[in-house]
Design an enzyme around this catalytic site. Sequence first.
Site, PDB file in Angstrom:
ATOM      1  N   HIS A 192       3.194  28.736  66.420  1.00 60.00           N
ATOM      2  CA  HIS A 192       4.541  28.527  65.867  1.00 60.00           C
ATOM      3  C   HIS A 192       5.086  27.127  66.164  1.00 60.00           C
ATOM      4  O   HIS A 192       6.198  26.799  65.733  1.00 60.00           O
ATOM      5  CB  HIS A 192       5.521  29.572  66.413  1.00 60.00           C
ATOM      6  CG  HIS A 192       5.200  30.970  65.994  1.00 60.00           C
ATOM      7  ND1 HIS A 192       5.060  31.340  64.675  1.00 60.00           N
ATOM      8  CD2 HIS A 192       4.971  32.102  66.728  1.00 60.00           C
ATOM      9  CE1 HIS A 192       4.753  32.632  64.612  1.00 60.00           C
ATOM     10  NE2 HIS A 192       4.689  33.118  65.837  1.00 60.00           N
ATOM     11  N   ASP A 204      -3.387  36.100  63.854  1.00 61.23           N
ATOM     12  CA  ASP A 204      -2.239  36.637  64.601  1.00 61.23           C
ATOM     13  C   ASP A 204      -1.375  37.441  63.614  1.00 61.23           C
ATOM     14  O   ASP A 204      -1.423  37.206  62.401  1.00 61.23           O
ATOM     15  CB  ASP A 204      -1.429  35.460  65.177  1.00 61.23           C
ATOM     16  CG  ASP A 204      -0.275  35.903  66.074  1.00 61.23           C
ATOM     17  OD1 ASP A 204      -0.479  35.952  67.291  1.00 61.23           O
ATOM     18  OD2 ASP A 204       0.820  36.202  65.544  1.00 61.23           O
ATOM     19  N   HIS A 240       1.677  37.161  63.118  1.00 62.40           N
ATOM     20  CA  HIS A 240       2.724  36.310  62.522  1.00 62.40           C
ATOM     21  C   HIS A 240       2.142  35.098  61.807  1.00 62.40           C
ATOM     22  O   HIS A 240       1.078  34.604  62.176  1.00 62.40           O
ATOM     23  CB  HIS A 240       3.666  35.811  63.628  1.00 62.40           C
ATOM     24  CG  HIS A 240       4.301  36.906  64.418  1.00 62.40           C
ATOM     25  ND1 HIS A 240       3.777  37.354  65.619  1.00 62.40           N
ATOM     26  CD2 HIS A 240       5.414  37.638  64.180  1.00 62.40           C
ATOM     27  CE1 HIS A 240       4.548  38.332  66.098  1.00 62.40           C
ATOM     28  NE2 HIS A 240       5.547  38.526  65.241  1.00 62.40           N
ATOM     29  N   ASP A 253      -1.619  40.943  68.434  1.00 58.08           N
ATOM     30  CA  ASP A 253      -0.373  41.640  68.067  1.00 58.08           C
ATOM     31  C   ASP A 253      -0.495  42.355  66.728  1.00 58.08           C
ATOM     32  O   ASP A 253       0.478  42.904  66.215  1.00 58.08           O
ATOM     33  CB  ASP A 253       0.849  40.703  68.114  1.00 58.08           C
ATOM     34  CG  ASP A 253       0.622  39.366  67.462  1.00 58.08           C
ATOM     35  OD1 ASP A 253      -0.471  39.136  66.912  1.00 58.08           O
ATOM     36  OD2 ASP A 253       1.558  38.536  67.482  1.00 58.08           O
TER      37      ASP A 253
END
Length: 343
Positions: free
Chosen positions: A160, A195, A197, A284
């Site tokens: 991120h 991931d 996200h 995740d």
Amino acid sequence: MKIIYSEKEKLHRPEHEWSYGKLLPYAEKNTRAEIIKKGIIKDGMKNILMEANEYPLDYLKAVINPEMVDFVKSCEELEPKESVFPHVFPYRDFTPEFTEHPRINLKKAGYYCFDVGIEIDKDTFEAAKASTDVALTGAGLIINKQEKIVFSLCRPPGHHAGYSFFGGYCIFNNAAVAAHQLSMHYGPVAILDVDFHHGNGTQDIFYEQPNVLYVSLHGDPSQFYPFFSGFDDEKGEKLGRGTNINIPLPSGIGDYEYRENLKYAVKQIKKFHPQALVISIGFDTFEKDPIGEFKLTTAFYKEIALIAGEVGVPILAVLEGGYDIADLQKNGKSFIMGLKELE
Ligand code: SP5
Ligand code: ZN
């Protein structure tokens, strides 16, 4: 195969995160990388572990705004108990005459940080730098042709964090710093981000670069963090047009649907003819993860490695998210068993 770690990664350990208006315990536990490392020792594979080397900050500053790197470093001067959540952010049309550098002014931490989910303190830099060193050490082994498969146990995660921003538990973009070195010294690189996200930071760093392909499978950003990027019409710009592929996926999908999409991603990567593959591996996506909303099983992480291995080039896997601490060790092991089969 080698697995890289650094003891210093544990130093950054925020207590809380703000999540949708609530103050919660920080989900990105400081022991995440260590838990996977301990599993390797338990399974008698101590010989594949390697401690990270230290690299000059220039390696970070090649793909990250040097002023942002210096800002995080300047936080080392904070008092031991002093920490802060960024909470005021530059707004959309903020004055172009804004020149005051936010260095050591944590009231202006929101100049670089884009969310309220990270607590910064005097140890944040050392841990984030160590995490980047873990990725760089892995890239070095591939560049020097010492290893074909490496797993860098990075923590805090990185995807991120972009050129001039950080957030989402990430400070510096470990995968991007490593991919840049690989692309300079080894050949064109593909980054496969699995991931839960969208890796808005990785996308940002390589959006106009033709020599690094970014392919990401993630929860649909119209529903999930980071909300403002990760849509399928973001395809790269200028020389990088066509080198960014987003595959947003619906909530609740399991191994079967994920596998079909992963195979599609690998097909696109092969067409790019990379010389090396960086995998941003997040756990995740696991069925019991407290943050992600996919339903992948432990056994499937081995398959992720095997399917990615079909690209047929050296692999540097870099740890990103994964917050179900109870199952992280076995999910990590499943992925590592897949990587081992590729050797
Ligand atoms: C690297 C990475 O996976 N970063 C993810 C950052 C997500 N941050 C927002 C998470 C908000 C979830 N709130 C916790 C809900 C607990 N049930
Ligand atoms: Zn994530």
